[in-house]
Scaffold this motif. Structure first.
Motif, PDB file in Angstrom:
ATOM      1  N   GLU A   1      10.372  15.251  14.289  1.00 42.85           N
ATOM      2  CA  GLU A   1       8.945  14.952  14.299  1.00 42.85           C
ATOM      3  C   GLU A   1       8.703  13.467  14.030  1.00 42.85           C
ATOM      4  O   GLU A   1       7.807  12.853  14.620  1.00 42.85           O
ATOM      5  CB  GLU A   1       8.225  15.796  13.252  1.00 42.85           C
ATOM      6  N   ALA A   2       9.528  12.881  13.168  1.00 42.47           N
ATOM      7  CA  ALA A   2       9.372  11.458  12.858  1.00 42.47           C
ATOM      8  C   ALA A   2       9.660  10.584  14.064  1.00 42.47           C
ATOM      9  O   ALA A   2       9.169   9.452  14.151  1.00 42.47           O
ATOM     10  CB  ALA A   2      10.292  11.073  11.702  1.00 42.47           C
ATOM     11  N   LEU A   3      10.457  11.084  15.016  1.00 46.00           N
ATOM     12  CA  LEU A   3      10.795  10.322  16.207  1.00 46.00           C
ATOM     13  C   LEU A   3       9.754  10.461  17.313  1.00 46.00           C
ATOM     14  O   LEU A   3       9.861   9.800  18.350  1.00 46.00           O
ATOM     15  CB  LEU A   3      12.160  10.759  16.750  1.00 46.00           C
ATOM     16  N   ARG A   4       8.756  11.304  17.102  1.00 49.55           N
ATOM     17  CA  ARG A   4       7.735  11.497  18.131  1.00 49.55           C
ATOM     18  C   ARG A   4       7.030  10.174  18.421  1.00 49.55           C
ATOM     19  O   ARG A   4       6.618   9.454  17.509  1.00 49.55           O
ATOM     20  CB  ARG A   4       6.726  12.543  17.692  1.00 49.55           C
ATOM     21  N   PHE A   5       6.896   9.864  19.684  1.00 48.41           N
ATOM     22  CA  PHE A   5       6.246   8.611  20.083  1.00 48.41           C
ATOM     23  C   PHE A   5       4.748   8.834  20.196  1.00 48.41           C
ATOM     24  O   PHE A   5       4.288   9.701  20.959  1.00 48.41           O
ATOM     25  CB  PHE A   5       6.798   8.109  21.417  1.00 48.41           C
ATOM     26  N   VAL A   6       3.979   8.045  19.438  1.00 44.34           N
ATOM     27  CA  VAL A   6       2.525   8.109  19.480  1.00 44.34           C
ATOM     28  C   VAL A   6       2.039   6.833  20.164  1.00 44.34           C
ATOM     29  O   VAL A   6       2.077   5.747  19.563  1.00 44.34           O
ATOM     30  CB  VAL A   6       1.920   8.231  18.072  1.00 44.34           C
ATOM     31  N   PRO A   7       1.600   6.920  21.410  1.00 46.45           N
ATOM     32  CA  PRO A   7       1.266   5.692  22.154  1.00 46.45           C
ATOM     33  C   PRO A   7       0.185   4.855  21.501  1.00 46.45           C
ATOM     34  O   PRO A   7       0.222   3.620  21.570  1.00 46.45           O
ATOM     35  CB  PRO A   7       0.818   6.228  23.527  1.00 46.45           C
ATOM     36  N   GLU A   8      -0.780   5.505  20.844  1.00 48.42           N
ATOM     37  CA  GLU A   8      -1.860   4.742  20.205  1.00 48.42           C
ATOM     38  C   GLU A   8      -1.329   3.814  19.115  1.00 48.42           C
ATOM     39  O   GLU A   8      -1.924   2.758  18.853  1.00 48.42           O
ATOM     40  CB  GLU A   8      -2.901   5.698  19.630  1.00 48.42           C
ATOM     41  N   ASP A   9      -0.231   4.206  18.478  1.00 51.23           N
ATOM     42  CA  ASP A   9       0.348   3.344  17.437  1.00 51.23           C
ATOM     43  C   ASP A   9       0.822   2.012  18.000  1.00 51.23           C
ATOM     44  O   ASP A   9       0.946   1.023  17.267  1.00 51.23           O
ATOM     45  CB  ASP A   9       1.527   4.057  16.764  1.00 51.23           C
ATOM     46  N   TRP A  10       1.118   1.979  19.294  1.00 54.44           N
ATOM     47  CA  TRP A  10       1.647   0.774  19.934  1.00 54.44           C
ATOM     48  C   TRP A  10       0.625   0.126  20.852  1.00 54.44           C
ATOM     49  O   TRP A  10       0.969  -0.704  21.693  1.00 54.44           O
ATOM     50  CB  TRP A  10       2.919   1.118  20.711  1.00 54.44           C
ATOM     51  N   GLY A  11      -0.639   0.535  20.713  1.00 56.18           N
ATOM     52  CA  GLY A  11      -1.688  -0.059  21.525  1.00 56.18           C
ATOM     53  C   GLY A  11      -1.720   0.423  22.960  1.00 56.18           C
ATOM     54  O   GLY A  11      -2.282  -0.248  23.832  1.00 56.18           O
ATOM     55  N   MET A  12      -1.131   1.579  23.216  1.00 49.66           N
ATOM     56  CA  MET A  12      -1.085   2.122  24.562  1.00 49.66           C
ATOM     57  C   MET A  12      -2.171   3.184  24.742  1.00 49.66           C
ATOM     58  O   MET A  12      -2.311   4.074  23.895  1.00 49.66           O
ATOM     59  CB  MET A  12       0.276   2.762  24.859  1.00 49.66           C
TER      60      MET A  12
END
Length: 587
Positions: A183-194
C-alpha cells in the motif's frame, strides 16, 4: 578566516571575499586543495546565486550535494561547530574548476532551506540527504524517501545507525506487513502534481518497470500519457540500494576496494581508480609511472566493454535484434585480456593503494595485440549495421534532445554532455594517472539527441583502442607498487629484511593502514560520466565518511525534463541512450 590571507588564496575565494567580505567565510584547507568555504546557513542562497548567475565564468553545475554526521569526528580543529554538515560541490566548465561550499548545522534533526530554485538538480540530492541523514530541507517541492521504502524507520548514514546486518533483528515479513508495504508503494498522481484527466478525456498512468527489459535494471517510471504522448513522468529509484557508502565506515581502507567494483558494475577497475587515488592523496603516495600506465590501459579496456554493452542493448531497444549477440562476443574477447592480466573478468578489484595487486604477466602484449587487431574491423561492421541503419536513425534523430545549458543544470556529464557540443572530457581537461602523455581525440556531438549519444560512444571505443595501443608500445619499466609504508600491503620481499617494514605489513594486513586525518576527493572520466570519491579521514583504519558521486544518479533525474511532449517509444530510446546501471544510481 581560519587560515590564509586573501593574497595567497585561490582566485575564486578572493572573488567571494571581495563580494561578501572576509568575515562571512571560514576557509578550510583540504588535502585535494579544492577551494572549501564554510558559509552561514542564512547567506547560502545569496552565495550560490552569485556563483551560478552573477560571477564571471560561473559555476553552472551543482556537481554534488551530500552531508556528513560530524558528532563522532575528533579531528575538526579550526572548523565551525557542527553536528551535521551539508556539502555543496559546484563545477565550472568555463574555469575548469570546482568549489566546495559547506554549511554547519546543529541539533538532532536540523533544517536548511532548499536550493532547488537555484539548482534544479538539487531535488534528488536533497531527498537523498533527508533519506540518509534526516536533515530537513524547508521548501523542497517533494521531500520524501528516495532510496529507501516509504515505511523505513531511521536514517542510515547517521552515526547511531548500525552498519552490519548482524546488529539488527532478523527481518520478518508477515502477510499484514506485506500488505502495508504494498500500500505504501501505491502511486498517487496528485502527490506529484499530476492530473488524472484534462477536459473531456482521462490520462493513462502507466507503470514502466521495475521489472522490464527496457528499464535496464530494477528501475520504475510512472508515465502520464495522453494517447502515446508523454505528458509527464516520475522516475522511481532505490530498488537496488545496498548501502555502499555506509559500508565504507566499517571496512578498512584496503578491504573496501572490492566494494567499489560493484558500483558501476560494468566499469570494473574504473571504479577502483578514484577511490585509491583519493587515498593516495591522503597518504602522500606517488605511484610509479608503470602503475599509472597499467591503470590507464585497464580502465580503457573497461570503457570498451561498457560501451559495447551499451551499443548492443541500445540497438536492441530501438528494434535491432542481432547486434547485441555479436557485441557480447567482442566483450568476451576483451574480458579474456582482462582476465589474463588480472585473474578476473568483470570485477577484478585489482588496483591497490599505491599500486596494483601484481605486475603484468608474461605474454600480456600478445593478448592485447590480438584484441587491437580484431576490434577495429568489428566496429566498421557495427557502424554499417547500426549507426547507418535507416530505422535506427529515424528512431533516434531529434529524440530527447537537450542543450549544454540543460545538461549543466541537471548535472549531466560524459557522452551525454559532450553530445550537446560541450568539449569537456576530464582525461583532457584535468589529466590524471598520466593521461596527459597519450594522443587521443575527444568525440563531440552537436545536436544532443539520442543518435549523437550513441555515435559518441562508438567513436570513444576507437579512441580507447588508440590509448591501449600506446600503453602497450610505451609501457614503462619499474615496480608495480610504490615504496611507501601505507601501501596495502607493503612489498612482501622487504618484510624479510627489516622490522620497520615488517610491522607496517602486519598492521596493514590485519587492521589496515591508518590514514592521516583530512578530507580529499578524486574525480575521473568514468564509463558513464564523471565519477568521484570524497573521503573524510579521522586518522583511523577506515573512512569516517565515504561519499560516492556517480553520473547515473544525475542522469536519471533529468528524464522528465527531456522527454515531456514526446512519444512513449521515444522514452524507450532515450533511456537506452543514457547508458546507466542501477547500482551506479542507488549505490
Amino acid at each position: 578566516m581560519a587560515d590564509g590571507t586573501p593574497e595567497i588564496l585561490p582566485e575564486i575565494v578572493r572573488e567571494l571575499i571581495t563580494r561578501f567580505g572576509e568575515n562571512l567565510f571560514t576557509v578550510q584547507k583540504t588535502v585535494d586543495r579544492m577551494p572549501t568555504l564554510w558559509v552561514p546557513a542564512d547567506r547560502l542562497h545569496e552565495v550560490l546565486r552569485f556563483l551560478k548567475n552573477e560571477i564571471a565564468k560561473p559555476y553552472r553545475m551543482l556537481y554534488d550535494l551530500t552531508a556528513v554526521d560530524e558528532r563522532l569526528r575528533k579531528h575538526r580543529a579550526g572548523l565551525p561547530k557542527a553536528d551535521f554538515t551539508v556539502v555543496y560541490q559546484l563545477l565550472s566548465i568555463d574555469r575548469n574548476a570546482d568549489i566546495r561550499i559547506k554549511v554547519a548545522l546543529t541539533g538532532e534533526f536540523p533544517k536548511l532551506k532548499t536550493i532547488v530554485p537555484i539548482y534544479a538538480n538539487a531535488n534528488w540530492y536533497e531527498r537523498e540527504v533527508w533519506d540518509m541523514f534526516g536533515i530537513v530541507f524547508e521548501g523542497h517541492p517533494h521531500l520524501r524517501r528516495i532510496l529507501l521504502p516509504p515505511t523505513w524507520e531511521g536514517h542510515p548514514l547517521r552515526k547511531e545507525y548500525n552498519a552490519r546486518a548482524t546488529e539488527f533483528d532478523p527481518f520478518q515479513l508477515d502477510a499484514l506487513r506485506q500488505d502495508q508495504e504494498q500500500e505504501a508503494l501505491r502511486f498517487v498522481p496528485e502527490d506529484w502534481g499530476m492530473a488524472r484527466s484534462a477536459g473531456d478525456h482521462d490520462f493513462m498512468l502507466l507503470n514502466f518497470g521495475p521489472n522490464h527489459p527496457a528499464a535496464h535494471g530494477a528501475f520504475r517510471i510512472v508515465v502520464q500519457l495522453d494517447g502515446e504522448e508523454v505528458v509527464d513522468c516520475v522516475p522511481d529509484i532505490g530498488y537496488h540500494h545496498r548501502g555502499a557508502e555506509k559500508m565504507g565506515e566499517r571496512q578498512s581502507w584496503h578491504s573496501y576496494i572490492p566494494y567499489t567494483d560493484r558500483i558501476d558494475y560494468l566499469g570494473g577497475v574504473m571504479n577502483n581508480l578514484p577511490y585509491v587515488m583519493a587515498i593516495e592523496k591522503l597518504a602522500g603516495i606517488t605511484v610509479p609511472d608503470r602503475v599509472k600506465t597499467i591503470r590507464v590501459m585497464l580502465c580503457e579496456f573497461f570503457r570498451i566493454t561498457s560501451h559495447l554493452l551499451f551499443y548492443g542493448t541500445f540497438a536492441q531497444d530501438v528494434g535491432a535484434m542481432s547486434p547485441v549477440f555479436f557485441m557480447f562476443v567482442d566483450r568476451q574477447k576483451a574480458y579474456d585480456v582482462i582476465e589474463g592480466i588480472t585473474g578476473f573478468r568483470m570485477h577484478p578489484a585489482w588496483f591497490r593503494i599505491g599500486g596494483l595487486a601484481h605486475d603484468l604477466p608474461i605474454g600480456w602484449e600478445k593478448k592485447v595485440q590480438e584484441f587491437l587487431d580484431w576490434m577495429p574491423k568489428r566496429l566498421d561492421e557495427y557502424r554499417k549495421a547500426c549507426l547507418e541503419n535507416a530505422i535506427l536513425i529515424s528512431r533516434s534523430r531529434d529524440v530527447a534532445a537537450y542543450t549544454t545549458a540543460d545538461a549543466l543544470e541537471w548535472g549531466v556529464s560524459g557522452p551525454g554532455l559532450r553530445a550537446t557540443g560541450c568539449n569537456f572530457d576530464l582525461r583532457k581537461a584535468r589529466p590524471y594517472s598520466g593521461y596527459e602523455n597519450f594522443d587521443f581525440e575527444v568525440p563531440v556531438g552537436h545536436l544532443g539527441d539520442v543518435y549523437d549519444r550513441a555515435l559518441l560512444r562508438e567513436e570513444e571505443i576507437r579512441q580507447s583502442l588508440r590509448i591501449i595501443e600506446q600503453c602497450m608500445k610505451n609501457m614503462p619499466s619499474g615496480p608495480y607498487k610504490a615504496d611507501h609504508a601505507l601501501t596495502t600491503p607493503p612489498p612482501k620481499e622487504r618484510t624479510l629484511k627489516d622490522i620497520d617494514t615488517l610491522i607496517p605489513h602486519f598492521l596493514g594486513v590485519s587492521w589496515g593502514p591508518v590514514m592521516p586525518a583530512g578530507e580529499t576527493s578524486q574525480m575521473i572520466e568514468a564509463t558513464k560520466g564523471l565519477n568521484s570519491y570524497y573521503l573524510t579521514s579521522d586518522a583511523n583504519t577506515m573512512s569516517y565518511r565515504t561519499r560516492i558521486r556517480t553520473p547515473s544518479f544525475a542522469h536519471l533525474q533529468q528524464i522528465p525534463s527531456a522527454i515531456r511532449g514526446q512519444m512513449m517509444p521515444d522514452l524507450i530510446a532515450y533511456i537506452a541512450s543514457i547508458d546507466f546501471v542501477m547500482a551506479d544510481v542507488d549505490r
